[in-house]
Design a protein around this motif. Structure first.
Motif, PDB file in Angstrom:
ATOM      1  N   ARG A  60      -3.571   3.294   0.160  1.00  0.00           N
ATOM      2  CA  ARG A  60      -4.055   2.754  -1.353  1.00  0.00           C
ATOM      3  C   ARG A  60      -3.318   1.999  -1.718  1.00  0.00           C
ATOM      4  NH1 ARG A  60      -5.715   4.523  -6.862  1.00  0.00           N
ATOM      5  NH2 ARG A  60      -5.020   3.088  -7.968  1.00  0.00           N
ATOM      6  N   ARG A  61      -3.592   0.607  -2.316  1.00  0.00           N
ATOM      7  CA  ARG A  61      -3.103  -0.610  -2.405  1.00  0.00           C
ATOM      8  C   ARG A  61      -2.564  -0.259  -4.106  1.00  0.00           C
ATOM      9  NH1 ARG A  61      -3.582  -6.107  -2.430  1.00  0.00           N
ATOM     10  NH2 ARG A  61      -2.692  -6.829  -3.657  1.00  0.00           N
TER      11      ARG A  61
ATOM     12  N   TYR B 116       0.609  -1.648  -0.094  1.00  0.00           N
ATOM     13  CA  TYR B 116      -0.364   0.316  -0.286  1.00  0.00           C
ATOM     14  C   TYR B 116       1.105   0.778   0.145  1.00  0.00           C
ATOM     15  CZ  TYR B 116      -4.227  -2.395   0.403  1.00  0.00           C
ATOM     16  OH  TYR B 116      -5.133  -3.381   0.490  1.00  0.00           O
TER      17      TYR B 116
ATOM     18  N   TYR C  30      -9.613  11.039  -3.248  1.00  0.00           N
ATOM     19  CA  TYR C  30     -10.257  10.145  -3.450  1.00  0.00           C
ATOM     20  C   TYR C  30      -9.751   8.693  -3.810  1.00  0.00           C
ATOM     21  CZ  TYR C  30      -9.237  10.752  -7.812  1.00  0.00           C
ATOM     22  OH  TYR C  30      -8.772  11.504  -8.886  1.00  0.00           O
ATOM     23  N   GLU C  31      -8.174   8.632  -3.946  1.00  0.00           N
ATOM     24  CA  GLU C  31      -7.532   7.918  -4.776  1.00  0.00           C
ATOM     25  C   GLU C  31      -7.568   6.693  -3.371  1.00  0.00           C
ATOM     26  OE1 GLU C  31      -4.744   8.814  -7.761  1.00  0.00           O
ATOM     27  OE2 GLU C  31      -4.517  10.736  -6.264  1.00  0.00           O
ATOM     28  N   TYR C  32      -7.618   7.282  -1.810  1.00  0.00           N
ATOM     29  CA  TYR C  32      -7.413   6.317  -0.275  1.00  0.00           C
ATOM     30  C   TYR C  32      -8.851   5.572  -0.447  1.00  0.00           C
ATOM     31  CZ  TYR C  32      -2.297   8.496  -0.689  1.00  0.00           C
ATOM     32  OH  TYR C  32      -1.457   9.250  -0.272  1.00  0.00           O
ATOM     33  N   GLU C  33      -7.845   3.943  -0.111  1.00  0.00           N
ATOM     34  CA  GLU C  33      -9.276   2.862   0.176  1.00  0.00           C
ATOM     35  C   GLU C  33      -9.113   2.850   1.881  1.00  0.00           C
ATOM     36  OE1 GLU C  33      -6.868   0.738  -2.041  1.00  0.00           O
ATOM     37  OE2 GLU C  33      -8.478  -0.358  -0.826  1.00  0.00           O
ATOM     38  N   TYR C  34      -8.831   3.355   2.779  1.00  0.00           N
ATOM     39  CA  TYR C  34      -8.653   3.002   3.771  1.00  0.00           C
ATOM     40  C   TYR C  34      -7.971   4.872   4.588  1.00  0.00           C
ATOM     41  CZ  TYR C  34      -8.862  -1.362   2.914  1.00  0.00           C
ATOM     42  OH  TYR C  34      -9.904  -2.457   2.187  1.00  0.00           O
TER      43      TYR C  34
END
Length: 124
Positions: free
Chosen positions: A99-100, A32, A109-113
């Protein structure tokens, strides 16, 4: 369950230093890219710094470049933000994000967690 837990915030004076930490669990940390963002009251979330999954490439926002440094320790599943020469305008809640992927990412917005954030207050 993925968790990102920030620590190291606090109240400091103009010109002081702080090091923020973000401990990550529940995912393969070395897969990540990581980032730090901040949000001051009444303002939009702002990109601060990012680092690639291997830690070989970093990028800092122009407002903090030369004062803040992002780094990571993949053995400890932790990303850091060293903040030097802090200014009152750095006052905000600082959050880390994951973000993976192999790149570095500067848009929220690119980040998941996301972590919950830690407050940094710089007095003049």
């Amino acid at each position: 369950q993925v968790q990102l837990v920030e620590s190291g915030g606090g109240l400091v004076q103009n010109g002081d230093s702080l090091r923020l930490s973000c401990a990550v669990s529940g995912l393969t940390f070395s897969n990540y890219g990581m980032g730090w963002f901040r949000q001051a009251p009444g303002q939009e979330r702002q990109f601060v710094a990012a680092v690639t999954w291997a830690g070989t490439v970093t990028w800092e926002a122009s407002a903090v470049r030369g004062r803040f440094t992002i780094s990571r320790d993949n053995n400890k599943n932790t990303v850091y933000l060293q903040m030097n020469n802090l200014k009152p305008e750095d006052t905000a809640v600082y959050s880390c994000a994951a973000r993976r992927g192999s790149g570095y990412y500067t848009a929220a917005y690119e980040y998941e967690y996301w972590g919950q954030g830690t407050q940094v207050t710089v007095s003049s």
